[in-house]
Design a protein around this motif. Structure first.
Motif, short mmCIF file in Angstrom:
data_model
loop_
_atom_site.label_atom_id
_atom_site.label_comp_id
_atom_site.label_asym_id
_atom_site.label_seq_id
_atom_site.Cartn_x
_atom_site.Cartn_y
_atom_site.Cartn_z
N ILE A 225 0.63 -1.22 0.00
CA ILE A 225 -0.08 -0.04 0.04
C ILE A 225 0.94 1.24 -0.11
O ILE A 225 1.57 1.57 0.88
CB ILE A 225 -0.93 -0.17 1.37
CG1 ILE A 225 -1.82 -1.18 1.17
CG2 ILE A 225 -1.67 1.19 1.14
CD1 ILE A 225 -2.58 -1.24 2.65
N PRO A 226 0.91 2.10 -1.04
CA PRO A 226 1.69 3.17 -1.13
C PRO A 226 1.80 4.00 0.19
O PRO A 226 0.44 4.24 0.46
CB PRO A 226 1.46 3.88 -2.57
CG PRO A 226 0.81 2.84 -3.24
CD PRO A 226 -0.05 1.97 -2.36
N LYS A 227 2.66 4.71 0.57
CA LYS A 227 2.58 5.39 1.69
C LYS A 227 3.19 6.94 1.12
O LYS A 227 3.95 7.05 0.59
CB LYS A 227 3.69 4.86 2.79
CG LYS A 227 4.10 5.89 3.87
CD LYS A 227 4.82 4.88 5.08
CE LYS A 227 6.04 5.77 5.49
NZ LYS A 227 6.89 4.85 6.55
N GLY A 229 3.21 9.50 3.93
CA GLY A 229 3.70 10.25 4.93
C GLY A 229 4.68 9.42 5.96
O GLY A 229 5.37 8.68 5.52
N GLY A 230 4.42 9.66 7.40
CA GLY A 230 5.30 9.38 8.34
C GLY A 230 4.90 8.13 9.04
O GLY A 230 5.99 7.61 9.79
N ALA A 231 3.95 7.61 9.11
CA ALA A 231 3.43 6.27 9.83
C ALA A 231 3.98 5.33 9.16
O ALA A 231 4.55 5.04 8.14
CB ALA A 231 2.02 6.25 9.83
N GLU A 232 4.58 4.43 10.26
CA GLU A 232 5.44 3.34 10.23
C GLU A 232 4.54 2.23 9.41
O GLU A 232 5.11 1.36 8.63
CB GLU A 232 5.91 2.81 11.46
CG GLU A 232 7.34 2.41 11.13
CD GLU A 232 7.84 2.04 12.68
OE1 GLU A 232 7.38 1.15 13.37
OE2 GLU A 232 8.53 2.89 13.14
N SER A 233 3.07 2.03 9.87
CA SER A 233 2.41 1.05 9.22
C SER A 233 1.05 1.10 9.45
O SER A 233 0.59 2.34 9.90
CB SER A 233 2.79 -0.34 10.38
OG SER A 233 2.12 0.03 11.59
N LEU A 234 0.06 0.48 8.89
CA LEU A 234 -1.39 0.57 8.98
C LEU A 234 -1.92 -0.59 9.77
O LEU A 234 -1.45 -1.70 9.75
CB LEU A 234 -2.05 0.55 7.67
CG LEU A 234 -1.66 1.93 6.92
CD1 LEU A 234 -2.42 1.60 5.43
CD2 LEU A 234 -2.41 2.97 7.45
N ASN A 235 -2.97 -0.37 10.51
CA ASN A 235 -3.69 -1.52 11.12
C ASN A 235 -3.87 -2.47 10.34
O ASN A 235 -4.28 -2.10 9.21
CB ASN A 235 -4.64 -0.77 12.14
CG ASN A 235 -5.80 -1.65 12.49
OD1 ASN A 235 -6.53 -2.15 11.56
ND2 ASN A 235 -5.99 -1.75 13.79
N ILE A 238 -7.46 -1.90 8.69
CA ILE A 238 -7.36 -0.79 7.79
C ILE A 238 -6.73 -1.08 6.36
O ILE A 238 -7.00 -0.73 5.37
CB ILE A 238 -6.53 0.34 8.37
CG1 ILE A 238 -7.08 0.94 9.63
CG2 ILE A 238 -6.22 1.52 7.35
CD1 ILE A 238 -8.50 1.77 9.56
#
Lengths: 251, 251
Positions: A225-227, A229-235, A238
């Motif tokens: 899933i292309p990222k 911003g800064g979050a390391e991962s998605l739940n 999600i």
């Protein structure tokens, strides 16, 4: 149909079904809350007993009596005392588990495989997402949360009545199918660009550890899933939603 | 830097910050757990006190001492007694709240506006999603969950350190901006097909009631997440993720 009182023995029995061991033994589970019970009585599940307040019973009498072997009315306080959520003071039902029947995933079809999703809230959320996206087959590993846990059922918002859940070891299952096996990893193919013509079983990894080594070996499409911003991962839930949305959009 | 003991007065003070009223009064909040505290010490937040086990302290000594006014070591049991989660036995920190500074949303930019998201877990999950998708501005209505609630911070997985949160009444805010205001409704434009060239403020509605009437009047783009199955709705955080993914994909 005779209206009965809520006996002490019945209260004890229903409360025992909050424990997985007793659910397994009895092959019964408890569904709480109006939304979920209304989905239940409109489903193919067999309902043994339905307990409702006078008010809710009056509103849905015909539907309830047609679906349940037995209907009982109770006070809101009695209902919330027997249920596992404080807010479930309107209706609950005892239903029969369905047998754990294997299914196949045909070419062009989609399914999810849950590799130790431990949190019942996540499992329920994933079932709701699968149902929204019309992905009606979900394989859960034996270490995953229990479908019949009250929190799973609650989070699924009734979707547990529609999605077929098959509990099985993932590795032998994934080895036996001919559709691609997709799993999210860093540096995989972007879900924004890929086609899904052959269908897929999408593996969703454990909340802390991701996809297990044994299952990773069987993944034939590494996706990402292309990222931005800064979050390391998605739940996990999600990520499931974003992948399903891209599947339906690109399929 | 002198290592201190965890005094009774300090324990009482930190515990008091679990309550919103005292957080407001002190303009301080508590961050728990290794992942979140490591994000905190790498952010622009001012850290008053950091309390860690000997082990965690030794691992991150330099980083901790550079960021916090004061560092204290404690036993895991002391830490879990003072924190709000049973599992937070490694490190916690007391930091200063940031002032509630208004921001503008320029043409071509994206922001989220939360219309009474009441559940702190949902608020935290939404911040994590916004951070993943590089949407660094989030407006929350005054009735929304508190950013500094332990559950919000925990669910945000450190993203609270990066996303700018501005608490404000939504209606005046949305009236004052020139970018489109998007909100999800039945029968709107499909997020699978639309372009987002002008940017947008995306309104996310309350968990039970959706977008309020007052805010709905200000929505200029009615959007819809296409549905392919039986579920009635998606959870607020799930819907946010799917909308953000489509924005970044189509923008």
């Amino acid at each position: 149909m005779a209206m009965q009182m809520l006996s002490k023995a019945r209260v004890k029995y229903i409360k025992s079904l909050q424990v997985k061991k007793y659910r397994q033994q009895e092959q019964r589970f408890v569904v709480e809350g109006k939304k979920s019970v209304l989905e239940l009585v409109n489903s193919t599940f067999h309902v043994d007993v339905l307990i409702a307040t006078q008010e809710v019973y009056a509103q849905h009498r015909e539907r309830f009596e047609r679906s349940a072997d037995e209907c009982i009315t109770a006070k809101p306080s009695e209902l919330s005392a027997v249920g596992s959520f404080r807010t479930n003071d309107a209706v609950l039902a005892v239903a029969r588990m369905k047998p754990n029947i294997p299914f196949n995933v045909e070419l062009g079809e989609f399914a999810l495989a849950l590799d130790d999703i431990r949190d019942p809230g996540n499992l329920g959320a994933i079932l709701r997402i699968a149902d929204w996206y019309g992905i009606m087959k979900v394989i859960t590993s034996p270490e995953s949360a229990d479908l019949y846990n009250a929190k799973t059922l609650h989070a699924s918002m009734g979707s547990f009545t529609r999605v077929n859940v098959y509990v099985a070891e993932l590795a032998p299952f994934l080895s036996s199918i001919s559709v691609p096996v997709a799993g999210a990893f860093l540096g995989g193919e972007s879900v924004h660009g890929m086609g899904w013509g052959n269908g897929a079983v999408v593996v969703i990894g454990n909340e802390s550890n991701g996809i297990s080594k044994e299952v990773e070996r069987l993944v034939t499409r590494r996706i990402t899933i292309p990222k931005f911003g800064g979050a390391e991962s998605l739940n996990a839930a999600i990520a499931t939603a974003v992948i399903c949305d891209n599947i339906r959009r690109n399929a």
